[in-house]
Scaffold this motif. Structure first.
Motif, PDB file in Angstrom:
ATOM      1  N   ASN A 242     -14.057   0.742  -9.108  1.00 37.85           N
ATOM      2  CA  ASN A 242     -14.791   0.755  -7.841  1.00 37.85           C
ATOM      3  C   ASN A 242     -16.117   1.497  -7.974  1.00 37.85           C
ATOM      4  N   ALA A 243     -16.133   2.566  -8.769  1.00 38.61           N
ATOM      5  CA  ALA A 243     -17.392   3.277  -9.010  1.00 38.61           C
ATOM      6  C   ALA A 243     -18.361   2.396  -9.780  1.00 38.61           C
ATOM      7  N   GLY A 244     -17.839   1.530 -10.646  1.00 36.09           N
ATOM      8  CA  GLY A 244     -18.692   0.634 -11.419  1.00 36.09           C
ATOM      9  C   GLY A 244     -19.190  -0.560 -10.628  1.00 36.09           C
ATOM     10  N   LEU A 245     -18.601  -0.770  -9.450  1.00 37.40           N
ATOM     11  CA  LEU A 245     -19.008  -1.898  -8.609  1.00 37.40           C
ATOM     12  C   LEU A 245     -19.986  -1.484  -7.510  1.00 37.40           C
ATOM     13  N   THR A 246     -20.199  -0.187  -7.343  1.00 37.91           N
ATOM     14  CA  THR A 246     -21.004   0.306  -6.225  1.00 37.91           C
ATOM     15  C   THR A 246     -22.044   1.315  -6.692  1.00 37.91           C
ATOM     16  N   GLU A 247     -23.177   1.340  -5.994  1.00 38.56           N
ATOM     17  CA  GLU A 247     -24.191   2.370  -6.239  1.00 38.56           C
ATOM     18  C   GLU A 247     -24.148   3.455  -5.164  1.00 38.56           C
ATOM     19  N   TRP A 248     -23.529   3.144  -4.038  1.00 40.51           N
ATOM     20  CA  TRP A 248     -23.358   4.126  -2.959  1.00 40.51           C
ATOM     21  C   TRP A 248     -21.978   3.882  -2.347  1.00 40.51           C
ATOM     22  N   PRO A 249     -20.903   4.381  -3.006  1.00 43.18           N
ATOM     23  CA  PRO A 249     -19.533   4.030  -2.596  1.00 43.18           C
ATOM     24  C   PRO A 249     -19.134   4.657  -1.266  1.00 43.18           C
ATOM     25  N   VAL A 250     -18.481   3.831  -0.429  1.00 41.50           N
ATOM     26  CA  VAL A 250     -17.971   4.289   0.868  1.00 41.50           C
ATOM     27  C   VAL A 250     -16.555   3.733   1.042  1.00 41.50           C
ATOM     28  N   PRO A 251     -15.498   4.505   0.711  1.00 46.69           N
ATOM     29  CA  PRO A 251     -14.116   4.035   0.889  1.00 46.69           C
ATOM     30  C   PRO A 251     -13.765   3.871   2.363  1.00 46.69           C
ATOM     31  N   LEU A 252     -13.038   2.779   2.683  1.00 47.93           N
ATOM     32  CA  LEU A 252     -12.651   2.461   4.054  1.00 47.93           C
ATOM     33  C   LEU A 252     -11.178   2.059   4.079  1.00 47.93           C
ATOM     34  N   LEU A 253     -10.481   2.470   5.129  1.00 41.64           N
ATOM     35  CA  LEU A 253      -9.061   2.138   5.276  1.00 41.64           C
ATOM     36  C   LEU A 253      -8.895   0.883   6.120  1.00 41.64           C
ATOM     37  N   GLY A 254      -8.023  -0.027   5.655  1.00 40.33           N
ATOM     38  CA  GLY A 254      -7.710  -1.225   6.423  1.00 40.33           C
ATOM     39  C   GLY A 254      -6.213  -1.432   6.502  1.00 40.33           C
ATOM     40  N   ARG A 255      -5.791  -2.343   7.341  1.00 35.50           N
ATOM     41  CA  ARG A 255      -4.373  -2.656   7.517  1.00 35.50           C
ATOM     42  C   ARG A 255      -4.140  -4.147   7.310  1.00 35.50           C
ATOM     43  N   PHE A 256      -2.941  -4.480   6.822  1.00 32.40           N
ATOM     44  CA  PHE A 256      -2.538  -5.883   6.757  1.00 32.40           C
ATOM     45  C   PHE A 256      -1.246  -6.046   7.542  1.00 32.40           C
ATOM     46  N   ASP A 257      -0.873  -7.272   7.848  1.00 31.09           N
ATOM     47  CA  ASP A 257       0.308  -7.529   8.677  1.00 31.09           C
ATOM     48  C   ASP A 257       1.564  -6.988   8.009  1.00 31.09           C
ATOM     49  N   ALA A 258       2.372  -6.291   8.782  1.00 29.43           N
ATOM     50  CA  ALA A 258       3.594  -5.678   8.249  1.00 29.43           C
ATOM     51  C   ALA A 258       4.591  -6.712   7.757  1.00 29.43           C
ATOM     52  N   GLU A 259       4.481  -7.952   8.214  1.00 30.49           N
ATOM     53  CA  GLU A 259       5.436  -8.987   7.796  1.00 30.49           C
ATOM     54  C   GLU A 259       5.367  -9.241   6.292  1.00 30.49           C
ATOM     55  N   TYR A 260       4.236  -8.914   5.680  1.00 33.54           N
ATOM     56  CA  TYR A 260       4.114  -9.139   4.239  1.00 33.54           C
ATOM     57  C   TYR A 260       4.917  -8.127   3.420  1.00 33.54           C
ATOM     58  N   LEU A 261       5.433  -7.095   4.078  1.00 34.02           N
ATOM     59  CA  LEU A 261       6.208  -6.087   3.352  1.00 34.02           C
ATOM     60  C   LEU A 261       7.544  -6.625   2.865  1.00 34.02           C
ATOM     61  N   GLU A 262       7.912  -7.830   3.292  1.00 30.58           N
ATOM     62  CA  GLU A 262       9.141  -8.432   2.746  1.00 30.58           C
ATOM     63  C   GLU A 262       8.973  -8.791   1.277  1.00 30.58           C
ATOM     64  N   VAL A 263       7.734  -8.933   0.838  1.00 31.85           N
ATOM     65  CA  VAL A 263       7.447  -9.229  -0.564  1.00 31.85           C
ATOM     66  C   VAL A 263       7.663  -7.955  -1.379  1.00 31.85           C
ATOM     67  N   PRO A 264       8.213  -8.038  -2.586  1.00 28.31           N
ATOM     68  CA  PRO A 264       8.398  -6.836  -3.403  1.00 28.31           C
ATOM     69  C   PRO A 264       7.112  -6.019  -3.496  1.00 28.31           C
ATOM     70  N   PRO A 265       7.217  -4.706  -3.397  1.00 25.29           N
ATOM     71  CA  PRO A 265       6.028  -3.846  -3.357  1.00 25.29           C
ATOM     72  C   PRO A 265       5.138  -3.972  -4.588  1.00 25.29           C
ATOM     73  N   GLU A 266       5.745  -4.210  -5.749  1.00 19.25           N
ATOM     74  CA  GLU A 266       4.929  -4.363  -6.956  1.00 19.25           C
ATOM     75  C   GLU A 266       4.007  -5.574  -6.862  1.00 19.25           C
ATOM     76  N   VAL A 267       4.477  -6.616  -6.171  1.00 13.32           N
ATOM     77  CA  VAL A 267       3.658  -7.814  -5.997  1.00 13.32           C
ATOM     78  C   VAL A 267       2.465  -7.499  -5.099  1.00 13.32           C
ATOM     79  N   ILE A 268       2.726  -6.762  -4.030  1.00 13.83           N
ATOM     80  CA  ILE A 268       1.643  -6.404  -3.114  1.00 13.83           C
ATOM     81  C   ILE A 268       0.613  -5.534  -3.828  1.00 13.83           C
ATOM     82  N   GLN A 269       1.090  -4.568  -4.588  1.00 15.33           N
ATOM     83  CA  GLN A 269       0.154  -3.692  -5.300  1.00 15.33           C
ATOM     84  C   GLN A 269      -0.675  -4.476  -6.305  1.00 15.33           C
ATOM     85  N   LEU A 270      -0.021  -5.362  -7.043  1.00 16.38           N
ATOM     86  CA  LEU A 270      -0.746  -6.125  -8.056  1.00 16.38           C
ATOM     87  C   LEU A 270      -1.749  -7.076  -7.411  1.00 16.38           C
ATOM     88  N   THR A 271      -1.347  -7.681  -6.280  1.00 14.10           N
ATOM     89  CA  THR A 271      -2.266  -8.571  -5.572  1.00 14.10           C
ATOM     90  C   THR A 271      -3.501  -7.808  -5.103  1.00 14.10           C
TER      91      THR A 271
END
Length: 760
Positions: A242-271
């Motif tokens: 992420n540091a290599g993709l930005t010259e002025w980095p600004v981290p931001l928090l987002g949310r996704f639909d909780a229904e996707y949590l039925e997918v194994p967590p490793e899949v979500i992390q890798l995606t």
């Protein structure tokens, strides 16, 4: 002393190439200046997505004048030799210098201004830059001689003490103009020199120091997660990217639909990680949260709402695909998936993946049935322990006692082995090959297979690397070990061994994994026998597929176990070197032969290393080497001993009370005594009669410390023997018997290890 600034500005440099670019720039800069006679001190090198910058302080103002000389022919050489030397150097005879009867051409090279050196070095550095991938652009790209760069090169800033270094590369002339952030400050910026470079770019929303950007990503990503009551899953690789993709980095928090949590967590992390470069978060219970942290390259005017919404939409599409794969794959049992493996070739000489699974299943069952892998006396929750940095996972299902009792340990090992490769043909693993094994475990558990089987499928590839967990659950150990033993035996049978730095089938890694599994579980395997069993299984399948015995197969089957044992000896030395174990001591134990039980072998090696580190051990080693050298020099063998006339018993001693009670202990000794031994000789005989059987018994009982203690009793007698006894006596009988005594001493030591392989 002078200060130099170089900036090479271009279109976006891939984040994965930036660290290598910094290293290459430093090397090229140092090499070119050193070749010109300029010494370079510390360098500061920075990267952003759009620039590669270098700052050198303390450069000399000019190179020093140097005197160069070229050696010519001797003064007595023929005239033709001198004429050839003069043509080569362009000098006349009166310009040569004569020294010690030899002509020398001496020339003085004046010093050069550093600016001139840099003007030559910069174009050479740019043209020689070793990007992993580069491109040509514009009209000039019609010629293969045109400039190549990772992305189109836009501008060069080259300032020495604030003055522009006059140079040009591919039509781009060096100057002092750069540009700031693409959106916040796209206009031109004039750089005065080294000291204001970083400051002016900071004002233009560009942080040129990659380490500073990494710290911002690391700390602010953690902060925005904490502000929402979440915990960021640390990922240093993502920080750097992420540091290599930005010259002025600004981290931001987002949310996704909780229904996707039925997918194994490793899949979500890798995606999130692979496709979008997002961090993921845990909730207060340590479970995967429906939250992500992305890194913007601008300061958003709306607090980041629009950026987050766009990123959420993209992530949702990815997670929707993952959920679809998860749902579709579970509709097909693993046993049905496994049948599709018949369409996948494992190796043209080794058949399909189904053939491999069959071999692994047979070997896994044997490992259990032969008692080599046993039921753990302690309860276990999985195939391998999780590390502190493990990705967040949903709560593991509580092991079902009724399912654990389904089938014997051998049945479970065989079932897991037959199904362990089935997830290779699933949609999820097709999309994310990194999840092979892991998804198989999820699918096995979802269809109700025993927990031990699911764990074994999940973890059978482990350990993959040095930091990976080692399986400890019995079924997992059997399958993981069988899989790796089969791989090793298979490729050794078909003579596809690692050579030099080439190891296309990762056999070195497989061997190290086998060693770690054996060590972690204390498995008492005879590797030679297991290699033989695995090799025979490979050979039987090869014959079955060919309908006949392939030419040379029997020789290959006989050779493979021996070659594998040598291969393991080398891998063991590599692995144990990191633990501080000397490679020569491993050689010393392996050299005895028939020692292929790694648990026993390493116990012996550790005891040997402790013993050699003592004074008794060091002196005994010195005595052994002296005895071995004498025996080698004399070309001695036990058959050289001269029996006394008229005696048939190979053990004949003089009628001496000192020998009473020792005869039985020396019954297998080739030593023949037909004379009264000297006191030191007699002392060594008595010491050997006691120490040799003690050492042998201790080794048999695997009391290797006791075996070393028995050998330690020989230290004083062997020292005294060499001080007081003449081995090469004029009497042939005495000489032969004393050589035989040294041979007995050598044999006693060899009951523990081949001291001839020990260095020092």
């Amino acid at each position: 002393m002078t200060e130099f600034l170089l900036e090479l500005r271009c279109e976006e440099i891939p984040a994965r190439m930036q660290a290598g670019a910094r290293a290459s720039l430093e090397k090229l800069f140092r090499d070119h200046l050193a070749a010109a006679g300029l010494s370079v001190g510390d360098l500061t090198i920075w990267t952003t997505p759009r620039r590669l910058a270098l700052i050198a302080r303390g450069l000399p103002a000019a190179t020093e004048a140097v005197s160069e000389e070229v050696k010519g022919p001797r003064t007595s050489a023929p005239e033709q030799a001198l004429e050839g030397f003069l043509r080569k150097t362009g000098l006349t005879k009166d310009q040569l210098t004569e020294r010690d009867g030899v002509w020398f051409a001496v020339s003085e090279k004046p010093g050069r201004a550093t600016a001139d050196v840099l003007a030559e070095a910069i174009p050479a550095i740019v043209r020689a830059f070793p990007w992993p991938k580069s491109q040509r652009w514009g009209a000039a790209s019609l010629s293969t001689e045109s400039l190549r760069w990772v992305r189109p090169l836009s501008a060069i800033v080259a300032l020495l003490d604030g003055e522009v270094v006059d140079c040009e590369v591919g039509g781009i002339r060096a100057g002092r103009i750069t540009r700031g952030h693409r959106f916040h400050a796209p206009g031109e910026i004039a750089i005065d020199g080294v000291d204001d470079y970083a400051a002016k770019l900071r004002e233009a929303h560009v942080l040129v120091d990659h380490a500073e950007r990494e710290a911002i990503v690391r700390e602010q990503a953690r902060a925005v997660a904490n502000a929402a009551g979440l915990t960021l899953v640390e990922d240093e690789g993502l920080v750097v990217e992420n540091a290599g993709l930005t010259e002025w980095p600004v981290p931001l928090l987002g949310r996704f639909d909780a229904e996707y949590l039925e997918v194994p967590p490793e899949v979500i992390q890798l995606t999130a990680r692979t496709n979008q470069k997002y961090f993921i978060c845990r909730d207060a219970d340590g479970q995967l949260a429906n939250a992500f942290v992305c890194t913007a390259n601008i300061v958003p005017s709306d607090g980041g709402a629009e950026i987050v919404a766009g990123n959420r939409k993209v992530l949702a599409a990815r997670l929707s695909d993952a959920r679809f794969f998860w749902q579709q794959d579970r509709k097909v049992p693993l046993a049905e998936q496994a049948k599709k493996l018949a369409r996948i070739t494992f190796h043209e000489k080794l058949g399909t993946v189904v053939d491999k699974a069959e071999r692994v299943a047979t070997l896994a069952r044997l490992l259990v049935e032969e008692g080599l892998v046993k039921e753990s006396p302690l309860p276990h929750a999985g195939g391998a322990g999780g590390g502190p940095d493990e990705a967040p996972t949903q709560a593991r299902p509580t092991p079902n006692p009724s399912r654990e009792r389904e089938g014997s340990l051998a049945d479970q090992a065989e079932l897991a082995a037959r199904l362990c490769k089935a997830d290779l043909v699933t949609e999820m693993v097709g999309e994310f090959p990194e999840l092979q094994g892991l998804m198989g475990g999820y699918y096995a558990r979802a269809e109700g297979l025993p927990d031990a089987v699911a764990d074994a499928i999940r973890d059978h590839y482990k350990p993959v690397g040095q930091s990976d967990d080692v399986p400890t659950a019995p079924v997992t150990v059997a399958v993981a070990l069988a899989d790796k033993l089969d791989t090793l035996a298979s490729f050794f049978v078909i003579d596809e061994k690692p050579t030099g730095s080439k190891d296309p089938f990762a056999l070195r890694r497989a061997a190290l994994a086998v060693i770690r599994i054996i060590q972690a579980n204390g498995l008492r395997l005879h590797l030679f026998l297991e290699f033989g069993t695995a090799s025979v299984s490979v050979g039987e399948q090869m014959c079955e597929r060919a309908g006949d015995r392939p030419e040379g197969l029997m020789d290959a089957l006989g050779r493979a176990p021996r070659d594998l044992l040598d291969f393991f000896a080398d891998r063991l030395k590599v692995q144990q070197r990191e633990a501080g174990v000397r490679h020569d001591l491993i050689d010393a134990v392996f050299a005895l032969g028939k020692e292929d039980d790694l648990v026993r072998l390493l116990a012996r090696v550790h005891a040997l290393q402790a013993f050699i580190g003592t004074e008794d051990g060091a002196n005994l080693l010195a005595g052994y080497k002296r005895a071995a050298n004498i025996l080698k020099k004399e070309g001695f063998s036990a058959a050289d001993i001269i029996p006394p006339d008229g005696e048939e018993d190979p053990l004949v001693m003089v009628d001496d009370p000192a020998f009473e009670g020792i005869a039985d202990q020396m019954a297998h000794s080739p030593t023949v005594l037909a004379y009264t031994p000297e006191p030191a000789e007699q002392a060594l005989i008595e010491a050997l009669a006691v120490a040799s059987p003690r050492a042998e018994a201790a080794v048999g009982a695997e009391d290797f410390t006791g075996a070393m203690a028995a050998l330690a009793t020989l230290r004083a007698p062997i020292d005294s023997f060499f001080e007081a006894v003449t081995v090469n006596d004029a009497d042939a009988n005495k000489r032969a018997n004393r050589l035989g005594l040294l041979d007995r001493f050598r044999a006693a030591v060899h009951k523990v290890a081949d001291f001839g392989r020990i260095e020092g």
